[in-house]
Design an enzyme around this catalytic site. Structure first.
Site, PDB file in Angstrom:
ATOM      1  N   SER A   1     -11.318  -9.140 -54.475  1.00 21.65           N
ATOM      2  CA  SER A   1     -11.668  -9.474 -53.095  1.00 21.65           C
ATOM      3  C   SER A   1     -12.891  -8.675 -52.669  1.00 21.65           C
ATOM      4  O   SER A   1     -13.417  -7.849 -53.425  1.00 21.65           O
ATOM      5  CB  SER A   1     -10.498  -9.165 -52.160  1.00 21.65           C
ATOM      6  OG  SER A   1     -10.304  -7.760 -52.086  1.00 21.65           O
ATOM      7  N   LYS A   2     -13.321  -8.908 -51.433  1.00 17.97           N
ATOM      8  CA  LYS A   2     -14.514  -8.252 -50.883  1.00 17.97           C
ATOM      9  C   LYS A   2     -14.423  -6.727 -50.955  1.00 17.97           C
ATOM     10  O   LYS A   2     -15.430  -6.046 -51.071  1.00 17.97           O
ATOM     11  CB  LYS A   2     -14.693  -8.664 -49.415  1.00 17.97           C
ATOM     12  CG  LYS A   2     -15.212 -10.079 -49.242  1.00 17.97           C
ATOM     13  CD  LYS A   2     -16.709 -10.121 -49.417  1.00 17.97           C
ATOM     14  CE  LYS A   2     -17.249 -11.521 -49.138  1.00 17.97           C
ATOM     15  NZ  LYS A   2     -18.609 -11.669 -49.625  1.00 17.97           N
ATOM     16  N   ARG A   3     -13.199  -6.197 -50.850  1.00 20.85           N
ATOM     17  CA  ARG A   3     -13.075  -4.733 -50.830  1.00 20.85           C
ATOM     18  C   ARG A   3     -13.473  -4.109 -52.171  1.00 20.85           C
ATOM     19  O   ARG A   3     -13.683  -2.903 -52.262  1.00 20.85           O
ATOM     20  CB  ARG A   3     -11.654  -4.309 -50.433  1.00 20.85           C
ATOM     21  CG  ARG A   3     -10.582  -4.585 -51.453  1.00 20.85           C
ATOM     22  CD  ARG A   3      -9.194  -4.315 -50.901  1.00 20.85           C
ATOM     23  NE  ARG A   3      -8.158  -4.736 -51.805  1.00 20.85           N
ATOM     24  CZ  ARG A   3      -7.635  -3.978 -52.757  1.00 20.85           C
ATOM     25  NH1 ARG A   3      -8.085  -2.748 -52.938  1.00 20.85           N
ATOM     26  NH2 ARG A   3      -6.667  -4.436 -53.530  1.00 20.85           N
TER      27      ARG A   3
END
Length: 490
Positions: free
Chosen positions: A254-256
């Site tokens: 994911s973006k994290r």
């Protein structure tokens, strides 16, 4: 005669092209090229609420930037177009209608509220929520009554709950699904738009797709699609589901975890060659231990049998290492052309100044690229060649600019270099070593503060090469400026 390989990459234009999608496209392309087949791009834009024109452009732009060019599809055309699902609605409607006429599908008039109530009731009873088939055997009268009530029907496929559906997957082997987990699923929505599992089967057949190579997350869709193939009487393609890409902590990517879209990597200064090389290794193993190879070698070696069954771990450090290799090894002019947009974006140079300074920028790139890992880093590294600066690296100041004697040393260095007629690397080195001998000190005691004075940094390419490229005037000017900076500070 063996059937010609035809594969497709079929993204939904509801966002950017992500690393997972790019890898799926790449594996399809490698498989097609390895087998002298055809690679097709199809845009699955039937999600009318989420699909956007901008996303279509972005996906196409990213694929082209990566060099993953298709044989048939948008911008290319082909015998089996159009290549946007939104332009193929008539075909889906016709095939769904055929299934209704053949008694393999039926109109369902249940409202969303009725379906929700049934789901809740099933859950209360501890059962899996499934459609109960209540519209399977409606009479003509019942249908007409529902029509009068203004109900818009969906079309559902009739599923036999007995037995199993077997997926023979090239990568995963035999995967068995119990038919009891399937229900009479919707193939056409009430607004005339097909569902994913129906449209992609109709298209894959119409486009003569021989192998469906896609992400593992689609494996659960495959038994439904097999039921659609069987109902329509289509020949089945071969399936291959490539493993998931997980983050280093084995969680869902994911973006994290940082950049995940192709355009984010491009904007951070990664080269398309490096991304393609990295993605090739993400879930696929070549025969040897080589980690650096271009598209030609990948095409020659690629087989689906060598794709791993287990999840691939996304590792930006590995990508960055590969990127550094390509920065060092690719043509200098190409790397310069790729670096210039970063110089402009950072305000290091104006676009109108690029042409007249191109050769100089290229020399700076060639001198510095061995240390860079991304184009963004490379642009920062060569900024001092192009733009003057007022700050010096803090750790360098503490080490080299804390003594007033350094100001005198820099002034003497400037004086010595000012007298050079041919300001070459060899002559610069000769004069600096001469000065060290005259002053009874090591050359390093001149080299380190001089580097800080002319570059603002403590590390970089060889100092003599830097000075020769900067030229006499700029070198002397920066030495004097640094000497004055020290005097004013102390």
């Amino acid at each position: 005669m063996e059937e010609k390989v035809r594969v497709r990459f079929a993204p939904s234009p509801t966002g950017s092209l992500h690393i997972g999608g790019a890898r799926t496209a790449l594996f399809n392309l490698l498989f097609a090229r390895h087998n002298n087949g055809t690679f097709i791009l199809r845009i699955e834009d039937t999600d009318t609420e989420r699909s956007t024109e901008e996303s279509v452009k972005q996906i196409i732009r990213s694929l082209k930037w990566l060099g993953l060019d298709w044989d048939e599809g948008p911008d290319k055309g082909g015998e089996y177009g159009p290549y946007f699902q939104s332009m193929r609605l008539e075909l889906y409607s016709k095939e769904a209608q055929r299934l209704v006429e053949e008694g393999k599908a039926y109109y369902c008039y249940c409202t969303p509220e009725e379906l929700q109530a049934k789901r809740e009731e099933a859950l209360k009873q501890g059962k899996a929520p499934r459609y109960d088939g209540c519209c399977r055997n409606l009479t003509q009268e019942q249908k007409e009554q529902f029509e009068r009530e203004g109900r818009k029907p969906v079309i559902r496929l009739k599923i036999n709950e007995e037995g199993q559906t077997v997926v023979e997957d090239i990568i995963r082997g035999t995967v068995i699904f119990e038919n009891s987990v399937l229900d009479d699923f919707i193939i056409m929505k009430s607004n005339g738009i097909p569902t994913y599992n129906f449209a992609c089967v109709v298209d894959d057949h119409a486009m003569k797709i021989t192998h469906v190579i896609r992400a593992e997350e689609h494996l659960s869709n495959t038994p439904k699609q097999i039921k659609v193939y069987e109902a329509l009487g289509y020949e089945m393609p071969r399936f291959a589901h490539v493993p998931m890409i997980l983050a280093p902590d084995r969680s869902k990517l994911s973006k994290r975890h940082g950049a995940t879209s192709v355009e984010e990597f491009r904007d951070q200064g990664y080269l398309p060659e490096a991304i393609v090389n990295y993605l090739t290794l993400l879930g696929w193993s070549p025969e040897g231990n080589e980690e650096i190879f271009g598209m030609d070698k990948a095409i020659k070696e690629f087989t689906l049998e060598r794709v791993n069954k287990t999840a691939a771990i996304y590792d930006v450090k590995k990508l960055t290492w590969i990127n550094g290799h390509y920065l060092r090894e690719l043509d200098g002019g190409y790397i310069t052309d790729q670096t210039i947009p970063f110089l402009i974006k950072k305000g290091i140079i104006e676009e109108k100044e690029v042409e007249k300074n191109y050769d100089y920028i290229k020399e700076a790139v060639m001198l510095s690229r061995d240390r860079a890992r991304t184009l963004e880093e490379l642009a920062d590294m060569i900024s001092f060649f192009i733009r003057d600066f007022d700050d010096y690296e803090e750790k360098g100041v503490k080490k080299h600019f804390e003594d007033i004697k350094t100001a005198e040393l820099l002034e003497r260095t400037a004086q010595k270099l000012e007298g050079i007629v041919e300001f070459s690397k060899e002559n610069v080195e000769l004069k600096i070593r001469e000065l060290a001998e005259e002053m009874g000190i090591k050359a390093a005691e001149i080299i380190h503060p001089t580097r800080l004075a002319v570059t603002g940094r403590t590390v970089g390419p060889g100092l003599f090469e830097i000075l020769a490229l900067l030229g006499r005037e700029k070198t002397v000017e920066r030495l004097k400026k640094a000497a004055l900076w020290i005097k004013n500070r102390i």
